[in-house]
Design a protein around this motif. Structure first.
Motif, PDB file in Angstrom:
ATOM      1  N   UNK A  52       0.830  -1.201   0.000  1.00 31.48           N
ATOM      2  CA  UNK A  52       0.000   0.000   0.000  1.00 31.48           C
ATOM      3  C   UNK A  52       0.866   1.253   0.000  1.00 31.48           C
ATOM      4  N   UNK A  53       2.153   1.069   0.274  1.00 34.94           N
ATOM      5  CA  UNK A  53       3.075   2.194   0.264  1.00 34.94           C
ATOM      6  C   UNK A  53       4.504   1.701   0.399  1.00 34.94           C
ATOM      7  N   UNK A  54       5.433   2.463  -0.104  1.00 36.59           N
ATOM      8  CA  UNK A  54       6.842   2.112  -0.023  1.00 36.59           C
ATOM      9  C   UNK A  54       7.303   1.316  -1.232  1.00 36.59           C
ATOM     10  N   UNK A  55       8.608   1.163  -1.353  1.00 34.74           N
ATOM     11  CA  UNK A  55       9.221   0.402  -2.440  1.00 34.74           C
ATOM     12  C   UNK A  55       9.473  -1.022  -1.965  1.00 34.74           C
ATOM     13  N   UNK A  56       9.178  -2.018  -2.805  1.00 35.56           N
ATOM     14  CA  UNK A  56       9.353  -3.414  -2.422  1.00 35.56           C
ATOM     15  C   UNK A  56       9.817  -4.237  -3.618  1.00 35.56           C
ATOM     16  N   UNK A  57      10.584  -5.280  -3.321  1.00 38.48           N
ATOM     17  CA  UNK A  57      10.987  -6.242  -4.345  1.00 38.48           C
ATOM     18  C   UNK A  57      10.760  -7.644  -3.772  1.00 38.48           C
ATOM     19  N   UNK A  58      10.002  -8.463  -4.488  1.00 36.19           N
ATOM     20  CA  UNK A  58       9.775  -9.859  -4.117  1.00 36.19           C
ATOM     21  C   UNK A  58      10.597 -10.721  -5.056  1.00 36.19           C
ATOM     22  N   UNK A  59      11.397 -11.633  -4.502  1.00 40.43           N
ATOM     23  CA  UNK A  59      12.247 -12.519  -5.301  1.00 40.43           C
ATOM     24  C   UNK A  59      11.880 -13.958  -4.963  1.00 40.43           C
ATOM     25  N   UNK A  60      11.458 -14.714  -5.974  1.00 42.38           N
ATOM     26  CA  UNK A  60      11.173 -16.137  -5.798  1.00 42.38           C
ATOM     27  C   UNK A  60      11.189 -16.814  -7.158  1.00 42.38           C
ATOM     28  N   UNK A  61      11.627 -18.053  -7.176  1.00 43.57           N
ATOM     29  CA  UNK A  61      11.616 -18.895  -8.381  1.00 43.57           C
ATOM     30  C   UNK A  61      12.335 -18.239  -9.561  1.00 43.57           C
ATOM     31  N   UNK A  62      13.444 -17.542  -9.271  1.00 40.96           N
ATOM     32  CA  UNK A  62      14.256 -16.947 -10.325  1.00 40.96           C
ATOM     33  C   UNK A  62      13.700 -15.659 -10.906  1.00 40.96           C
ATOM     34  N   UNK A  63      12.648 -15.112 -10.288  1.00 42.47           N
ATOM     35  CA  UNK A  63      12.058 -13.858 -10.778  1.00 42.47           C
ATOM     36  C   UNK A  63      12.136 -12.793  -9.696  1.00 42.47           C
ATOM     37  N   UNK A  64      12.185 -11.536 -10.137  1.00 42.22           N
ATOM     38  CA  UNK A  64      12.153 -10.385  -9.242  1.00 42.22           C
ATOM     39  C   UNK A  64      10.971  -9.516  -9.624  1.00 42.22           C
ATOM     40  N   UNK A  65      10.067  -9.306  -8.689  1.00 40.76           N
ATOM     41  CA  UNK A  65       8.924  -8.424  -8.917  1.00 40.76           C
ATOM     42  C   UNK A  65       9.191  -7.114  -8.184  1.00 40.76           C
ATOM     43  N   UNK A  76       5.025 -18.315  -2.324  1.00 39.44           N
ATOM     44  CA  UNK A  76       4.776 -19.633  -1.761  1.00 39.44           C
ATOM     45  C   UNK A  76       5.713 -19.881  -0.584  1.00 39.44           C
ATOM     46  N   UNK A  77       5.148 -20.218   0.575  1.00 39.64           N
ATOM     47  CA  UNK A  77       5.961 -20.437   1.780  1.00 39.64           C
ATOM     48  C   UNK A  77       6.837 -21.682   1.689  1.00 39.64           C
ATOM     49  N   UNK A  78       6.563 -22.571   0.744  1.00 39.49           N
ATOM     50  CA  UNK A  78       7.297 -23.842   0.653  1.00 39.49           C
ATOM     51  C   UNK A  78       8.578 -23.753  -0.150  1.00 39.49           C
ATOM     52  N   UNK A  79       8.857 -22.579  -0.719  1.00 36.89           N
ATOM     53  CA  UNK A  79      10.090 -22.395  -1.477  1.00 36.89           C
ATOM     54  C   UNK A  79      10.759 -21.101  -1.020  1.00 36.89           C
ATOM     55  N   UNK A  80      12.081 -21.054  -1.111  1.00 35.55           N
ATOM     56  CA  UNK A  80      12.793 -19.860  -0.645  1.00 35.55           C
ATOM     57  C   UNK A  80      12.314 -18.593  -1.357  1.00 35.55           C
ATOM     58  N   UNK A  81      12.290 -17.503  -0.598  1.00 32.25           N
ATOM     59  CA  UNK A  81      12.001 -16.196  -1.188  1.00 32.25           C
ATOM     60  C   UNK A  81      12.669 -15.119  -0.364  1.00 32.25           C
ATOM     61  N   UNK A  82      12.811 -13.957  -0.981  1.00 37.23           N
ATOM     62  CA  UNK A  82      13.335 -12.778  -0.306  1.00 37.23           C
ATOM     63  C   UNK A  82      12.397 -11.623  -0.611  1.00 37.23           C
ATOM     64  N   UNK A  83      12.087 -10.874   0.416  1.00 40.41           N
ATOM     65  CA  UNK A  83      11.258  -9.686   0.275  1.00 40.41           C
ATOM     66  C   UNK A  83      12.062  -8.505   0.790  1.00 40.41           C
TER      67      UNK A  83
END
Length: 179
Positions: A52-65, A76-83
Motif C-alpha cells: 500500500x506504500x513504499x518500495x518493495x521487491x519480491x524474489x522467488x523462483x528466479x524472478x524479481x517483482x 509460496x511459503x514452501x520455497x525460498x524467497x526474499x522480500x
C-alpha cells in the motif's frame, strides 16, 4: 492513513476461517525465507502480498517483482524467497493453505513473483475486496460467517490467479476437482 504518517513498525493479524490476514508497517527491511527455515517449519501457504506504500521487491523462483502500491504478488511459503522493503512500507498479506488453490507446486512456481495490477479487470475487483476485507477483519473475526467469508476470499484469489495467467491448470485427479 497517509504513507508518511504511518507508525515506524506494527503488525496486526486476523483470521477468517482458513484465511489469515496481516497488516504490516515497517521501515527498511529484508525478509529472507531459506531452505533451513522451510525445513524448520512450513505452514504450506500461498501468500498474496499487496503493498500500500513504499518500495518493495519480491524474489522467488528466479524472478524479481519490483512492486509498487496497488499491485499484488503471489508467493509460496514452501520455497525460498526474499522480500526487500525500502524505506517506510505498508503491506497487507493474505495467507491461505496451498490446498485451497488445488494446484501443484510446479504450477504455483509459474505464478510467483510476478506483479498483478490492482487497477484493471479481475485483479482490480479482487484487490478492492481484499483491501475492504482487511479493513474490517478485526470486527469480522468472531462473527458466525467469518469462516465462510474466508472461504469466499480463497475462491476469489484462486479465480484471479487462474484468470491472470490465462490457462487451465492441470488437474491430476478429476474426481477431486469435482468435489
Amino acid at each position: 492513513l497517509r504513507h508518511d504518517r504511518l507508525p515506524r513498525a506494527r503488525m496486526t493479524c486476523a483470521t477468517l476461517g482458513a484465511l489469515r490476514i496481516r497488516d504490516v508497517v515497517g521501515g527498511d527491511h529484508v525478509y529472507t525465507r531459506d531452505d533451513a527455515d522451510i525445513r524448520h517449519g512450513d505452514p504450506e501457504t500461498v501468500q498474496i502480498g499487496m503493498p500500500l506504500g513504499g518500495q518493495s521487491i519480491m524474489i522467488q523462483d528466479g524472478r524479481e517483482a519490483v512492486m509498487k502500491a496497488g499491485e499484488m504478488v503471489v508467493y509460496d511459503s514452501s520455497r525460498p524467497f526474499t522480500l526487500v522493503m525500502q524505506d517506510q512500507f505498508h503491506w497487507q498479506v493474505f495467507l491461505l493453505p496451498k490446498a485451497k488453490l488445488r494446484r501443484s507446486d510446479q504450477e504455483l512456481a509459474q505464478v510467483t513473483a510476478i506483479p498483478l495490477s490492482g487497477t484493471e479487470g479481475m485483479s482490480r475487483a479482487v484487490s478492492a475486496f481484499l483491501r475492504s476485507l482487511a479493513a474490517e477483519a478485526a470486527g469480522l473475526e468472531r462473527s458466525p460467517g467469518a469462516a465462510a467469508l474466508g472461504e469466499n476470499a480463497a475462491d476469489l484469489i484462486a479465480t484471479m490467479v487462474r484468470s491472470r495467467f490465462g490457462k487451465q491448470w492441470d488437474v491430476g485427479d478429476p474426481d477431486a476437482a469435482l468435489v
